[in-house]
Design a protein around this motif. Structure first.
Motif, PDB file in Angstrom:
ATOM      1  N   HIS A  38       0.841  -1.286   0.120  1.00 35.07           N
ATOM      2  CA  HIS A  38      -0.120   0.050  -0.159  1.00 35.07           C
ATOM      3  C   HIS A  38       0.744   1.436  -0.146  1.00 35.07           C
ATOM      4  O   HIS A  38       0.302   2.290  -0.203  1.00 35.07           O
ATOM      5  CB  HIS A  38      -1.117  -0.125   1.296  1.00 35.07           C
ATOM      6  CG  HIS A  38      -2.041  -1.148   1.214  1.00 35.07           C
ATOM      7  ND1 HIS A  38      -3.132  -1.260   0.242  1.00 35.07           N
ATOM      8  CD2 HIS A  38      -1.965  -2.253   1.848  1.00 35.07           C
ATOM      9  CE1 HIS A  38      -3.571  -2.263   0.373  1.00 35.07           C
ATOM     10  NE2 HIS A  38      -3.143  -3.137   1.391  1.00 35.07           N
ATOM     11  N   GLN A  67     -10.134   3.276  12.400  1.00 38.18           N
ATOM     12  CA  GLN A  67      -9.287   3.963  10.825  1.00 38.18           C
ATOM     13  C   GLN A  67      -8.459   5.163  11.426  1.00 38.18           C
ATOM     14  O   GLN A  67      -8.424   5.818  12.607  1.00 38.18           O
ATOM     15  CB  GLN A  67     -10.432   4.423  10.088  1.00 38.18           C
ATOM     16  CG  GLN A  67     -11.222   3.409   9.491  1.00 38.18           C
ATOM     17  CD  GLN A  67     -12.386   4.199   8.218  1.00 38.18           C
ATOM     18  OE1 GLN A  67     -12.506   5.294   8.482  1.00 38.18           O
ATOM     19  NE2 GLN A  67     -12.502   3.308   7.136  1.00 38.18           N
ATOM     20  N   HIS A  84      -7.934   5.051   6.573  1.00 41.73           N
ATOM     21  CA  HIS A  84      -7.494   3.692   6.072  1.00 41.73           C
ATOM     22  C   HIS A  84      -7.546   2.740   7.257  1.00 41.73           C
ATOM     23  O   HIS A  84      -7.395   3.332   8.643  1.00 41.73           O
ATOM     24  CB  HIS A  84      -6.215   3.265   5.844  1.00 41.73           C
ATOM     25  CG  HIS A  84      -5.696   4.095   4.317  1.00 41.73           C
ATOM     26  ND1 HIS A  84      -5.863   3.307   3.185  1.00 41.73           N
ATOM     27  CD2 HIS A  84      -5.245   5.290   4.130  1.00 41.73           C
ATOM     28  CE1 HIS A  84      -5.434   4.379   2.198  1.00 41.73           C
ATOM     29  NE2 HIS A  84      -5.066   5.423   2.807  1.00 41.73           N
ATOM     30  N   THR A  88      -4.765  -2.312   8.047  1.00 44.79           N
ATOM     31  CA  THR A  88      -3.877  -2.383   6.782  1.00 44.79           C
ATOM     32  C   THR A  88      -2.430  -2.370   7.101  1.00 44.79           C
ATOM     33  O   THR A  88      -1.957  -1.720   7.738  1.00 44.79           O
ATOM     34  CB  THR A  88      -4.301  -1.003   5.891  1.00 44.79           C
ATOM     35  OG1 THR A  88      -5.514  -0.851   5.923  1.00 44.79           O
ATOM     36  CG2 THR A  88      -3.449  -1.104   4.701  1.00 44.79           C
TER      37      THR A  88
END
Length: 89
Positions: A38, A67, A84, A88
């Protein structure tokens, strides 16, 4: 590693592209290494540099859905983040 990443402090946040490579603490080039799919810079900040209290992943647990604010390294606008999931990689 002694390389210039940006011409000035303000260019890091104003849209100028970063001069590569950027290395992780274990020496990997995060802009090219598949371990970093990412290529995000996690910062938990607002676009003006303030603390994004609701979006900083503080207190996050692996089973949570919190997030946090992160920006794509290739864009050159480190504080123009998007939310995000804190899970992640």
């Amino acid at each position: 590693q002694g390389q210039l990443l940006a011409k000035s402090w303000s260019s890091l946040f104003g849209g100028a592209a970063l001069r590569g490579p950027i290395y992780s603490f274990n020496g990997r080039n995060v802009l090219a290494d598949p371990l970093w799919p990412h290529r995000l810079a996690w910062h938990g900040s607002t676009p003006r540099g303030g603390h994004a209290r609701r979006w900083d992943c503080q207190g996050w647990h692996s089973s949570g859905t919190a997030q946090g604010m992160a920006s794509a390294l290739g864009e050159g606008r480190l504080l123009a983040g998007q939310r995000h999931n804190c899970s992640t990689p």
